[in-house]
Design an enzyme around this catalytic site. Structure first.
Site, PDB file in Angstrom:
ATOM      1  N   THR A 160      -1.441   0.512  -7.198  1.00 33.41           N
ATOM      2  CA  THR A 160      -1.647   1.286  -5.988  1.00 33.41           C
ATOM      3  C   THR A 160       0.008   2.233  -6.049  1.00 33.41           C
ATOM      4  O   THR A 160       0.004   3.142  -6.644  1.00 33.41           O
ATOM      5  CB  THR A 160      -1.726   0.465  -4.724  1.00 33.41           C
ATOM      6  OG1 THR A 160      -0.971  -0.414  -4.731  1.00 33.41           O
ATOM      7  CG2 THR A 160      -2.990   0.209  -4.604  1.00 33.41           C
ATOM      8  N   LYS A 186      -0.645  -6.483  -9.761  1.00 36.44           N
ATOM      9  CA  LYS A 186      -0.095  -5.267  -9.146  1.00 36.44           C
ATOM     10  C   LYS A 186       0.525  -5.844  -7.893  1.00 36.44           C
ATOM     11  O   LYS A 186       0.408  -6.705  -7.387  1.00 36.44           O
ATOM     12  CB  LYS A 186      -1.426  -4.229  -8.774  1.00 36.44           C
ATOM     13  CG  LYS A 186      -2.569  -5.077  -7.743  1.00 36.44           C
ATOM     14  CD  LYS A 186      -2.133  -4.791  -6.250  1.00 36.44           C
ATOM     15  CE  LYS A 186      -1.817  -3.344  -5.885  1.00 36.44           C
ATOM     16  NZ  LYS A 186      -1.294  -3.538  -4.381  1.00 36.44           N
ATOM     17  N   THR A 197       2.856 -10.074  -1.917  1.00 36.81           N
ATOM     18  CA  THR A 197       1.872  -9.097  -1.762  1.00 36.81           C
ATOM     19  C   THR A 197       1.173  -8.570  -3.083  1.00 36.81           C
ATOM     20  O   THR A 197       1.975  -7.596  -3.499  1.00 36.81           O
ATOM     21  CB  THR A 197       2.409  -8.232  -0.874  1.00 36.81           C
ATOM     22  OG1 THR A 197       2.845  -8.743   0.382  1.00 36.81           O
ATOM     23  CG2 THR A 197       1.143  -7.137  -0.671  1.00 36.81           C
ATOM     24  N   GLU A 284       9.116  -0.905  -4.573  1.00 38.28           N
ATOM     25  CA  GLU A 284       9.025   0.351  -4.193  1.00 38.28           C
ATOM     26  C   GLU A 284      10.445   1.023  -3.880  1.00 38.28           C
ATOM     27  O   GLU A 284      11.250   0.399  -2.999  1.00 38.28           O
ATOM     28  CB  GLU A 284       8.262   0.656  -2.770  1.00 38.28           C
ATOM     29  CG  GLU A 284       6.723   0.343  -3.136  1.00 38.28           C
ATOM     30  CD  GLU A 284       5.936   0.241  -1.894  1.00 38.28           C
ATOM     31  OE1 GLU A 284       4.846   0.376  -1.839  1.00 38.28           O
ATOM     32  OE2 GLU A 284       6.647   0.045  -0.840  1.00 38.28           O
ATOM     33  N   ASN A 408       6.720   4.500   1.547  1.00 34.57           N
ATOM     34  CA  ASN A 408       5.906   3.987   2.714  1.00 34.57           C
ATOM     35  C   ASN A 408       5.553   5.081   3.808  1.00 34.57           C
ATOM     36  O   ASN A 408       4.620   5.054   4.362  1.00 34.57           O
ATOM     37  CB  ASN A 408       6.484   2.846   3.115  1.00 34.57           C
ATOM     38  CG  ASN A 408       6.340   1.614   2.184  1.00 34.57           C
ATOM     39  OD1 ASN A 408       5.083   1.070   2.159  1.00 34.57           O
ATOM     40  ND2 ASN A 408       7.376   1.389   1.328  1.00 34.57           N
ATOM     41  N   SER A 413      -0.670   9.650   2.018  1.00 33.51           N
ATOM     42  CA  SER A 413      -1.022  11.294   1.870  1.00 33.51           C
ATOM     43  C   SER A 413      -1.299  11.574   0.390  1.00 33.51           C
ATOM     44  O   SER A 413      -1.282  10.494  -0.311  1.00 33.51           O
ATOM     45  CB  SER A 413       0.312  11.975   2.190  1.00 33.51           C
ATOM     46  OG  SER A 413       1.443  11.591   1.227  1.00 33.51           O
TER      47      SER A 413
END
Length: 413
Positions: A160, A186, A197, A284, A408, A413
């Site tokens: 993702t 992932k 997660t 991230e 995030n 989008s």
């Protein structure tokens, strides 16, 4: 950019006998990207899993638990896994459950097995309806694509916000036979223990009693995926699956405490920990990979309390991003970790080779330029001694950067 993490090479990922993997572009959320993957297991394979502790768990998690339980807890009847990315099928109510079950029904019909022999997985945006018609339409192509050496394609298809696919492989000689372990995962955000997660799939051709598999997957999760955190946000879809095809030519392992059992767990742990650490390295917006080792606790639980308090602290994480040795923040996190009767005069703090604090206060020999030298590194070890016992444990985390907010904020989008 991930922290010292390179994309895997397909040729370095060993096929696992008794398992084929296929992926396709189904247009679940975006076009021109692989987003549906199937794992096809030969009859006789055993499957076990652990899942998110989030009470608002996704529909596929609920269905997976049901189907594993229907196999008397061993997962011995599971013949396939189906994974989609783009939409998490979480927060979707009764319709989400119907969609997850329909995916299993359709794949089972194409494979000639029962729906209860299929495990579904989803990852992506929460509270959006699963485009089940697109997934079902893509299943024939995913099945047709299935080959034993498609691990890297699968690692790419389940991504993702990951920036690189995560896949590792290892082999060991057990009982005179070469045993293979290969896995993919992932995850980059919403990473927090119990589970981290993520989606993780590890397979081995080892022959082991099916009843041992659940014990093995729980142990592995505790030693790997439950020792990482990026942002303290526990997902709705976390799943870690262990598959054993039994194709390796050695006597079946009947105890994890046996020599063969320990050898197998060592190679499984190696792959699981590398996958878990890869998730943190690809956190991230991460720019630094941080190991937090807490020593001299009265229990492992106590060490983890302190370790997670440090790893989750936004003040600590932003200080690491800025390479600012504002290291009192670490001591403050230990102080609010909830350790009863903590004696701050026994706390020692080290940053790599730099002794920062002693007996709960600044080490007289500590120089800020030494702390800053370490803080500028891309990999850092924080070591805290509690002075309370002999227990030790480790968690892995990353820093918190401007890019985490950007990623995030723009996720949908």
């Amino acid at each position: 950019m991930p922290v010292n993490l390179k994309a895997p090479v397909a040729e370095h990922l060993h096929a696992v006998a008794g398992l084929r993997i296929g992926s396709t572009e189904a247009g679940v959320r975006k076009v021109h990207r692989k987003d549906v993957t199937v794992f096809l297991l030969e009859e006789g394979a055993a499957v076990a899993g652990v899942f998110t502790q989030n009470r608002f768990c996704a529909a596929p998690v609920q269905v997976c638990r049901e189907h594993l339980a229907s196999g008397n807890g061993s997962g011995g009847g599971i013949r396939a896994l189906v994974v989609n990315t783009g939409v998490a099928n979480a927060g979707t109510g009764e319709q989400g459950l119907l969609d997850a079950r329909r995916t299993c029904l359709e794949l089972a019909a194409q494979l000639g097995v029962q729906p209860q022999q299929i495990l579904p997985f989803s990852t992506g945006v929460i509270m959006e309806p699963l485009p089940v018609d697109r997934i079902v339409a893509g299943l024939p192509a995913a099945i047709a694509d299935a080959k034993a050496d498609h691990w890297l394609r699968a690692a790419e298809a389940i991504m993702t916000t990951d920036t690189v696919p995560k896949a590792f492989s290892a082999q060991a000689v057990i009982g005179g036979a070469t045993v293979t372990v290969t896995g993919i995962a992932k995850g980059a955000g919403m990473i927090h223990p119990n589970m981290a997660t993520m989606l993780g799939f590890v397979a081995t051709d080892a022959a082991m009693a099916p009843e041992l598999l659940q014990q093995a997957v729980r142990t592995l999760a505790d030693q790997s995926f439950n020792r990482v955190t990026v942002d303290g946000d526990t997902s709705t879809n976390d799943s870690f699956i262990l598959m054993a095809t039994g194709k390796a030519a050695h006597a079946p392992i009947t105890s994890l405490e046996s020599a063969d059992g320990q050898a197998l767990m060592a190679v499984l742990r190696s792959v699981a920990q590398r996958l878990a650490q890869a998730i943190v390295r690809d956190g991230e917006g991460a720019t630094k990979f941080i190991t937090i080792r807490v020593e001299q606790g009265s229990s492992v639980e106590e060490c983890l309390r302190a370790g997670y308090a440090i790893a989750h602290s936004p003040l600590v994480k932003t200080a690491f991003f800025a390479s600012d040795p504002n290291l009192g923040r670490i001591l403050a996190a230990v102080g609010y970790a909830g350790i009863a009767d903590l004696d701050q005069t026994k706390i020692e703090l080290f940053l790599d080779d730099v002794h920062v604090a002693t007996r709960g206060g600044r080490n007289p020999a500590y120089r800020e330029e030494d702390g800053q030298r370490v803080m500028r590194q891309s990999e850092i070890t924080v070591r805290v001694q509690l002075g309370r016992g002999a227990a030790v444990d480790t968690v892995w985390t990353c820093d918190l950067s401007h890019d985490y907010v950007t990623i995030n904020a723009d996720y949908r989008s």
